[in-house]
Every structure is written in structure tokens, then in C-alpha cells.
Enzyme design. Structure first.
Site, PDB file in Angstrom:
ATOM      1  N   SER A 262       0.843  -1.204   0.000  1.00 46.74           N
ATOM      2  CA  SER A 262       0.000   0.000   0.000  1.00 46.74           C
ATOM      3  C   SER A 262       0.873   1.248   0.000  1.00 46.74           C
ATOM      4  CB  SER A 262      -0.895   0.018   1.244  1.00 46.74           C
ATOM      5  OG  SER A 262      -0.110   0.288   2.399  1.00 46.74           O
ATOM      6  N   LYS A 263       0.218   2.379  -0.235  1.00 43.44           N
ATOM      7  CA  LYS A 263       0.925   3.672  -0.218  1.00 43.44           C
ATOM      8  C   LYS A 263       1.538   3.910   1.161  1.00 43.44           C
ATOM      9  CE  LYS A 263       0.166   8.618  -0.812  1.00 43.44           C
ATOM     10  NZ  LYS A 263       0.620   8.950   0.543  1.00 43.44           N
ATOM     11  N   ARG A 264       0.847   3.460   2.204  1.00 46.36           N
ATOM     12  CA  ARG A 264       1.356   3.637   3.579  1.00 46.36           C
ATOM     13  C   ARG A 264       2.710   2.973   3.760  1.00 46.36           C
ATOM     14  NH1 ARG A 264      -3.967   3.103   4.867  1.00 46.36           N
ATOM     15  NH2 ARG A 264      -3.783   0.862   5.235  1.00 46.36           N
TER      16      ARG A 264
END
Length: 505
Positions: A262-264
Site C-alpha cells: 500500500s501507499k502507507r
């Protein structure tokens, strides 16, 4: 039956920036198309008008332009199967919705979101299917005149596909083999919504793939659950003979731990998950991109190609043409691929080494100029030649190389403590005299003379060279000392030596 020309497609939704997983899916489609001398189609799936983000479509096109992945037809590329934007194909889809309704393979449903929610609370694991559809407000439980009256009065409705229970659905997957699913677990999916007169992903996809003569659907593993429904839809339309072959690519997983990338993860560990920098038009948030972070497009392509695919050899460095040659979709893994972002950095370093000094210098020169330095290009090329093997990104060169262009004004404390002895000033004064007498200031001209002086004086070579480096560089790092002094020239070398002697005593 004549063999059909291979045609594959990449069909993103313009709902934001293109995730790196989407880039890999597009790359594998591109490699497959090129290998089979087929066509690669670019389609935009924008049927979900609520999630449309301005600028996303242009961003996606620009990403592929930067990466060097070329489409044969589609949005902004033209072609004979357009329009390629789903929102421009409303009339086409409506015809096929009506066809399913007329054949009794779909039905109209008026259930409101509140009614559906109430039913979910009432029935555990509620699914709109053969077991529950007769309990709902739809054309199967209403008189035809009542259905028509509601439509005429503008009541909103959806069209649902009627799934027959107790059927084994066979999906042939080029990576996973034969996948068999019982139709009982498939709900009566919504195919069309009257609210925006647009189909959902499921119907639009099938109709477009059929009309655009797509022969192979290569997509992410997350779409595997929808494959049986798509098979049933092909059969409902009587298109079994043109049903594409499926391939569901393994997920990209977090660099550490479990779950989907994910972007996180990128924010937490400091790597991009988008090909280009993305400026969110709603929040104003800026997300990093591979291009702006200093990656070469070839390095990104090479890195992504080996995530979930194995060439069957030890080779790691591939040009795009070599990937086309080597690609075999059956060698894709079924298991998820861990996103080793450090490997991406390694690839970028390898591409820096691979590129000519002139190419890297052309990228480094603007950084030199931005630091107020005006030098001939051949000087920049020379520095790159000495230093490029030490960096993974061109932007890392300046902190390492600035001493070639700017004389040190201060000296690293730790290095001074360790390398500048009580006799260093005396030795450097003597060295300055030795260098002054050398006419040929090349590496070959300096080295034997200085080495002989060190030997004659019986000095420790390490003591002399460490102090010499500190004087010229300001820190205990850099390439060979005679490379540095030859680059600086006699006048600058002596100037730096004398300054260090005066400053450090």
C-alpha cells in the site's frame, strides 16, 4: 477455426494515481502482446462517475510515456474499436442489458440501499441470489405492468444478472491452471444502474473485451473472484467461442510482514508506490514518484518484471526487448511477490554503471550549475567517471563530489582528530614543495615522485595520504588522491594544502 490475432488490454480507472502494481500488470500485458506480435489496447474504465478524479487519465498516459510502454490503440492513441472510454459507450451497453433482460438472464430490481441493509441484518451472510431474490422487490416478484409503471415514474433501479445455482463454472487460468467454482457462491451481481445510465465493471468489461476482440485478459489476482461471473456472462451472450484466456498475476506484497503493498508502506519506508509524483486535487497532498525520485525508467521496468515472474535463468539485467524475448507467462508465480524496494535501488545503481559517463554527466550538469558552479562539460564528465560507482541516484553525486568544484572551508572534526597528527602540518609543507617542483601534474606524473619522497623520508604512507586527503577534500572520503590532485591541478592543490596547514596547524 482460424487462429485469432493476440489482443490484450490494460484498462485502468481514472480514480487517482496509477499504483505500481498496475504498472506491472500493464508491463506483463505489453510483453505478452509483443512476444506474440499482437496488439496492446488502452481502455479507460470510468463507469463509476462518483470516483472520477480530474487529471488522473493524463497522469496514467504520461506514466507509460515515461516508462516507454507503448500502446497500439486506445484512448489518445486511436484505433478501429473505439470509443475506448467507457463513459462514451453508454448506448452500446444498454443494447446488451436489454438483450439479457429479453432472454430472461437478467432482471430489474428496485431495492433501496436501506432495504438491502435491513435484509443483511435480518439474514446472516445475506447474498442476493437464487435463495433470496424472491424475497426482494424486483421484476421476478412483481407484475410486468407494475415494473413498467415504476420505471415510467422515474424510480431508480438496477439490472441484476440471474445466476443459476448448482452449476460448476470452469475458469482456465494460464498461471493457475483450471479453476472450478460452484455458482452458488456467486451473487446476482448488479450489471447496470439507471441512476447514471451506466453499466458496472462486470458488464462493461465483458462487452468491451468481446467487441474489442480481446483474446487474453491478464490482470491482478484481486480480479480472480470475478472471473467465474465473467465466464457465465460470456456464456449468457453465447460468446463462448471468443471467450478470452485468463491470467491472474500474483499480488505485490508488503516489503515486510503480510498483506498487499500500500501507499502507507511507501510512506513508512521511504519509497514511491506511484510511477510519477502525484498531486491530489482534493487534499493537495503530494505523493512521491519513481521519476522524480531519480529512478531510470529502464530500472523500474527491469525491477517490476522480476516481481512474480522468473526467467528460469540467473540473468537479472534485461532491456525491454530482452524481456519480450524471455517472457513466458506460465513462469509467473501463483504466490504473492514481496516488494523488495531495496532491489529497485540496486537496479538503479546498476543502470548508472551501465550508462556512459556522458549520459550521467548530462543529468548531473544541471545540479552542478544550480550550485553556482560554471565549468566545462568535460570537467563534469571526469568527475562522473571517478564517482558514479558510489551512488544509486544521480542526485546523490553532489554531496559526494562537491569538493571537486568547491574548496573545503572547514574540516570534518572526527577525521581531523583521527588523521591530522602533530607532525602533519610539517609533512604537508614538505609535500607542497615536492608538488611545486612537478611539471607533469597528471596522475602518472605525480605518483612516482611523491611515492619516492615518502620512501626517502621513511614516512608512513597512510599518515601522508590521510592528511593530504583531509586537506584537499575536508573529510576522509573520495577516490584516489592523485586522481583528485590531477583533476584540481597544481595551483588549486597547493592552495588547498596551504589553507589546511594554516587552519589546522
Amino acid at each position: 477455426m482460424t487462429e485469432r490475432k493476440v489482443r490484450v488490454r490494460f484498462a485502468p480507472s481514472p480514480t487517482g494515481p496509477l499504483h505500481i502494481g498496475g504498472v506491472r500488470t500493464a508491463l506483463f500485458n505489453y510483453l505478452f502482446a509483443r512476444q506474440h506480435h499482437g496488439d496492446f489496447v488502452f481502455r479507460i474504465e470510468d463507469t463509476d462517475s462518483n470516483r472520477f478524479v480530474p487529471g488522473a487519465e493524463d497522469y496514467i498516459i504520461e506514466s507509460f510515456r515515461w516508462l516507454g510502454i507503448k500502446f497500439d490503440e486506445g484512448v489518445s492513441f486511436g484505433g478501429e474499436h473505439g470509443p475506448y472510454r467507457q463513459s462514451e459507450r453508454r448506448a452500446i451497453y444498454k443494447k446488451y442489458v436489454d438483450q439479457l433482460l429479453a432472454a430472461g438472464k437478467a432482471y430489474i430490481a428496485f431495492d433501496t440501499p436501506e432495504e438491502l441493509e435491513a435484509k443483511r441484518n435480518e439474514i446472516q451472510n445475506f447474498q442476493y441470489d437464487a435463495h433470496t431474490r424472491m424475497l426482494m422487490r424486483n421484476s421476478l416478484t412483481m407484475e410486468a405492468t407494475e415494473v413498467q409503471r415504476r420505471i415510467d415514474e422515474g424510480e431508480q433501479y438496477v439490472v441484476r444478472f440471474m445466476v443459476t445455482p448448482g452449476v460448476e463454472v470452469h475458469v482456465h487460468d494460464m498461471i493457475r491452471g483450471e479453476v472450478v467454482i460452484k455458482s452458488d457462491i456467486i451473487d446476482d451481481k448488479v450489471l447496470y444502474k439507471s441512476a447514471d445510465e451506466l453499466p458496472t465493471y462486470h458488464l462493461a468489461n465483458i462487452v468491451d473485451d468481446h467487441l474489442m476482440e480481446i483474446t487474453h485478459v491478464i490482470r491482478g489476482e484481486e480480479w480472480l473472484p470475478s472471473a467465474p461471473l465473467h465466464v457465465l456472462l460470456y456464456e449468457a451472450f453465447g460468446w463462448q467461442d471468443t471467450m478470452p484466456a485468463f491470467a491472474h498475476l500474483p499480488l505485490l506484497l508488503k516489503p515486510e510482514g503480510k498483506g498487499k503493498l500500500s501507499k502507507r508502506d511507501g510512506d513508512r519506508l521511504g519509497f514511491p508506490v506511484f510511477p510519477l509524483e502525484w498531486h491530489d486535487p482534493k487534499s493537495g497532498e503530494i505523493s512521491s514518484g519513481y521519476r522524480e525520485s531519480g529512478y531510470f525508467p529502464e530500472a523500474v521496468i527491469n525491477f517490476l518484471a522480476l516481481l512474480g515472474w522468473n526467467p528460469g535463468t540467473e540473468q537479472e539485467m534485461f532491456t525491454l526487448d530482452e524481456l519480450v524475448e524471455a517472457f513466458d507467462i506460465s513462469r509467473c508465480s501463483k504466490a504473492g511477490a514481496k516488494f523488495d524496494y531495496q532491489k529497485g535501488i540496486w537496479f538503479n545503481h546498476e543502470y548508472i554503471l551501465k550508462k556512459s559517463n556522458e549520459e550521467i554527466a548530462a543529468l548531473f550538469a544541471p545540479i552542478v550549475a544550480n550550485n553556482g558552479i560554471d565549468v566545462p562539460m568535460e570537467r563534469v564528465v571526469k568527475v562522473v567517471e571517478m564517482m558514479k560507482d558510489r551512488v544509486s541516484f544521480v542526485k546523490e553525486l553532489w554531496p559526494l563530489c562537491s569538493f571537486f568544484f568547491i574548496s573545503p572551508t572547514e574540516y570534518d572534526e572526527k577525521t581531523v582528530k583521527k588523521r591530522w597528527k602533530e607532525y602533519s602540518a610539517q609533512q604537508m609543507s614538505e609535500l607542497a614543495e615536492v608538488l611545486k617542483g612537478i611539471d607533469d601534474f597528471t596522475v602518472e606524473g605525480q605518483e612516482p615522485v611523491v611515492m619516492k619522497w615518502v620512501e626517502d623520508k621513511q614516512y608512513k604512507l597512510g599518515d601522508v595520504m590521510n592528511a593530504f586527503r583531509l586537506a584537499l577534500v575536508g573529510i576522509g572520503k573520495g577516490p584516489g588522491m592523485f586522481d583528485i590532485s590531477a583533476f584540481l591541478g597544481k595551483e588549486e592543490t597547493l592552495k588547498r594544502l596551504n589553507r589546511a596547514i594554516e587552519t589546522l596547524k
